[in-house]
Motif scaffolding. Structure first.
Motif, short mmCIF file in Angstrom:
data_model
loop_
_atom_site.label_atom_id
_atom_site.label_comp_id
_atom_site.label_asym_id
_atom_site.label_seq_id
_atom_site.Cartn_x
_atom_site.Cartn_y
_atom_site.Cartn_z
N THR A 106 0.86 -1.18 0.00
CA THR A 106 0.00 0.00 0.00
C THR A 106 0.89 1.23 0.00
OG1 THR A 106 -1.72 -1.18 1.23
CG2 THR A 106 -1.84 1.22 1.21
N GLY A 107 0.82 1.99 -1.07
CA GLY A 107 1.72 3.13 -1.25
C GLY A 107 2.45 2.99 -2.58
N PRO A 108 3.14 4.04 -2.99
CA PRO A 108 3.83 4.02 -4.29
C PRO A 108 4.76 2.82 -4.41
CG PRO A 108 3.86 6.22 -3.35
CD PRO A 108 3.32 5.33 -2.28
N SER A 109 4.64 2.13 -5.53
CA SER A 109 5.48 0.95 -5.75
C SER A 109 5.78 0.80 -7.23
CB SER A 109 4.78 -0.32 -5.24
OG SER A 109 3.55 -0.52 -5.92
N MET A 110 6.84 0.06 -7.52
CA MET A 110 7.21 -0.19 -8.91
C MET A 110 7.63 -1.64 -9.06
SD MET A 110 10.01 1.71 -11.39
CE MET A 110 11.45 0.97 -10.62
N MET A 111 7.19 -2.24 -10.15
CA MET A 111 7.57 -3.61 -10.48
C MET A 111 8.30 -3.60 -11.82
SD MET A 111 5.06 -6.86 -11.24
CE MET A 111 5.67 -8.38 -11.95
N GLU A 112 9.48 -4.18 -11.84
CA GLU A 112 10.22 -4.36 -13.09
C GLU A 112 10.13 -5.84 -13.47
OE1 GLU A 112 14.71 -3.95 -15.02
OE2 GLU A 112 14.32 -3.33 -12.95
N ASP A 113 9.32 -6.11 -14.48
CA ASP A 113 9.10 -7.48 -14.96
C ASP A 113 10.09 -7.73 -16.10
OD1 ASP A 113 8.23 -9.88 -15.98
OD2 ASP A 113 6.10 -9.40 -15.83
N ARG A 114 11.23 -8.30 -15.75
CA ARG A 114 12.27 -8.51 -16.75
C ARG A 114 11.89 -9.58 -17.78
NH1 ARG A 114 14.89 -7.57 -11.97
NH2 ARG A 114 14.99 -9.80 -11.47
N GLU A 115 11.13 -10.56 -17.33
CA GLU A 115 10.73 -11.63 -18.24
C GLU A 115 9.89 -11.09 -19.39
OE1 GLU A 115 7.92 -15.62 -18.04
OE2 GLU A 115 9.11 -15.07 -16.28
N ASN A 116 9.01 -10.13 -19.10
CA ASN A 116 8.13 -9.57 -20.13
C ASN A 116 8.54 -8.16 -20.56
OD1 ASN A 116 6.14 -11.78 -20.26
ND2 ASN A 116 5.74 -11.23 -18.14
#
Length: 236
Positions: A106-116
């Motif tokens: 909950t709160g600002p977040s970032m996901m780096e999906d290297r596979e896609n």
């Protein structure tokens, strides 16, 4: 305390986890643990590193609660690397239910999906690992080569590599813009399906059309949708 002895005590403590559970090792600058029944609590502070075969978690502070260390609450410069699914999460606060394998942020977040080869940003993130399903809410931004998506709610089916966007969704594909009540994107093929009130602008690429920008092509919409063509007013 000697660092090697400290690490040994941490590994010994968490070797009490059931054989079927994911096995972790921990290091930190400070450890405080209460093991009384019903009050199980372990606090790690300072350069915390938690590792298993599937995950690597870094944070300034981690509190682990519950019998068999079920709940992880990570705070401060949190970075979670999923070694199995090949993605990285960054946030300030990270909650993990180790038994049910559910991540909540909950709160600002970032996901780096290297596979896609994709970046996801939002203010609420929930990863249901058993279902290979990710729920995104509030200020959702999804960036991929030649494709950008915006919405207030999204569901990402990682097993099928499909996005479902609702809540004022907009999809930008190169120079084309799509708006609808619901937009589904196949990230493998870039196929876009729109439902509800559909709006779009398609930029013709024909070399014979000397005025492509003022001659948008027809938008293909759902059979029950209303269609309106408009000039894009914003960029992702």
């Amino acid at each position: 305390m000697n660092k090697k002895r400290f690490l040994f005590l941490i590994m010994l403590l968490f070797s009490l986890l059931p054989i079927t559970a994911e096995q972790y090792s921990f290091t930190s600058d400070f450890l405080k643990s209460v093991m009384a029944e019903g009050k199980e609590n372990t606090l790690l502070e300072g350069n915390v590193l938690i590792q298993s075969e599937k995950k690597k978690i870094k944070a300034d502070r981690v509190e682990i609660l519950g019998k068999d260390f079920q709940f992880f609450i990570c705070e401060g410069n949190v970075e979670v690397e999923d070694l199995e699914k090949n993605f990285t999460l960054t946030s300030d606060v990270f909650h993990y239910d180790n038994d049910n394998r559910i991540i909540r942020i909950t709160g600002p977040s970032m996901m780096e999906d290297r596979e896609n080869k994709m970046i996801i940003k939002c203010s609420y993130f929930e990863n249901r690992e058993k279902d290979d399903l990710i729920i995104l809410q509030v200020g959702v931004r999804i960036l991929k080569e030649d494709l950008a998506c915006r919405s207030e709610f999204a569901v990402y089916y990682r097993d099928r590599n499909v996005l479902e966007l609702t809540g004022l969704p907009v999809v930008y594909r190169k120079d084309d813009v799509f708006r609808a009540s619901r937009i589904t994107v196949d990230l493998d093929t870039d196929e876009i399906r729109m439902e509800g009130v559909v709006q779009g602008s398609l930029l013709s690429k024909s070399q014979d059309d000397n005025d492509a920008e003022n001659n948008p092509a027809e938008v293909v919409e759902d059979s029950q949708a209303d269609t309106e063509l408009e000039t894009p007013e914003e960029s992702p």
